[in-house]
Design a protein around this motif. Sequence first.
Motif, PDB file in Angstrom:
ATOM      1  N   UNK A  79       0.803  -1.216   0.062  1.00 13.99           N
ATOM      2  CA  UNK A  79      -0.112   0.064  -0.029  1.00 13.99           C
ATOM      3  C   UNK A  79       0.791   1.252   0.175  1.00 13.99           C
ATOM      4  N   UNK A  80       1.882   1.270   0.595  1.00 15.40           N
ATOM      5  CA  UNK A  80       2.930   2.395   0.552  1.00 15.40           C
ATOM      6  C   UNK A  80       3.523   2.684  -0.821  1.00 15.40           C
ATOM      7  N   UNK A  81       3.737   1.590  -1.624  1.00 11.53           N
ATOM      8  CA  UNK A  81       3.971   1.798  -3.006  1.00 11.53           C
ATOM      9  C   UNK A  81       3.102   2.239  -3.706  1.00 11.53           C
ATOM     10  N   UNK A 114       0.351   6.390  -6.820  1.00 13.71           N
ATOM     11  CA  UNK A 114      -0.748   7.290  -7.359  1.00 13.71           C
ATOM     12  C   UNK A 114      -0.558   8.935  -7.137  1.00 13.71           C
ATOM     13  N   UNK A 115       0.432   9.244  -6.158  1.00 12.51           N
ATOM     14  CA  UNK A 115       0.769  10.651  -5.693  1.00 12.51           C
ATOM     15  C   UNK A 115       1.782  11.249  -6.880  1.00 12.51           C
ATOM     16  N   UNK A 116       2.580  10.331  -7.467  1.00  6.30           N
ATOM     17  CA  UNK A 116       3.589  10.753  -8.417  1.00  6.30           C
ATOM     18  C   UNK A 116       3.082  11.518  -9.572  1.00  6.30           C
ATOM     19  N   UNK A 164       7.187   4.937 -12.183  1.00  7.74           N
ATOM     20  CA  UNK A 164       5.948   4.061 -11.662  1.00  7.74           C
ATOM     21  C   UNK A 164       5.944   2.688 -12.323  1.00  7.74           C
ATOM     22  N   UNK A 165       6.400   2.508 -13.712  1.00  7.28           N
ATOM     23  CA  UNK A 165       6.520   1.236 -14.270  1.00  7.28           C
ATOM     24  C   UNK A 165       7.349   0.463 -13.218  1.00  7.28           C
ATOM     25  N   UNK A 175       5.534  -7.839  -4.746  1.00  6.42           N
ATOM     26  CA  UNK A 175       4.965  -7.964  -3.392  1.00  6.42           C
ATOM     27  C   UNK A 175       3.856  -8.639  -3.223  1.00  6.42           C
ATOM     28  N   UNK A 176       2.894  -8.585  -4.093  1.00  8.77           N
ATOM     29  CA  UNK A 176       1.485  -9.471  -4.196  1.00  8.77           C
ATOM     30  C   UNK A 176       1.751 -10.879  -4.410  1.00  8.77           C
TER      31      UNK A 176
END
Length: 122
Positions: free
Chosen positions: A70-72, A77-79, A106-107, A116-117
């Motif tokens: 979630x931090x990633x 999303x903010x970048x 972002x890529x 991670x998932x």
Amino acid sequence: MILWFTILQLVVAIAAGLLAVILGLAGRRPSDLTVGSLVLVELLLIAQVVIAIVAPLAGNPPTGSLLEFWVYLVSAVLLPVAGVAWALIERSRWSTVIMGVVALSIAVMVWRMQIIWTVQVA
């Protein structure tokens, strides 16, 4: 996360990043094309937020650290918002290059979220 959606995000982010970097180095200022490509990246990230909320409920839980994921995702999303804001404030060729770097970053972040998932064991 869904693998085909991750690949779609990667393709769009890399294409948007290369387009913006090439146009920026060629001396082009931010335009509808470069800003629009970053907006498309942002829309895909917002869809990823929805997928990340629904996927565990549908039986696809993450195997890695949920906090790290979630931090990633929130950072990613903010970048684009920050990159487009910078480009609209400082309308120079370097703003276009910065938008390209944002998209390429972002890529990398999307691929790390996929790892991670799916791969790590909590």
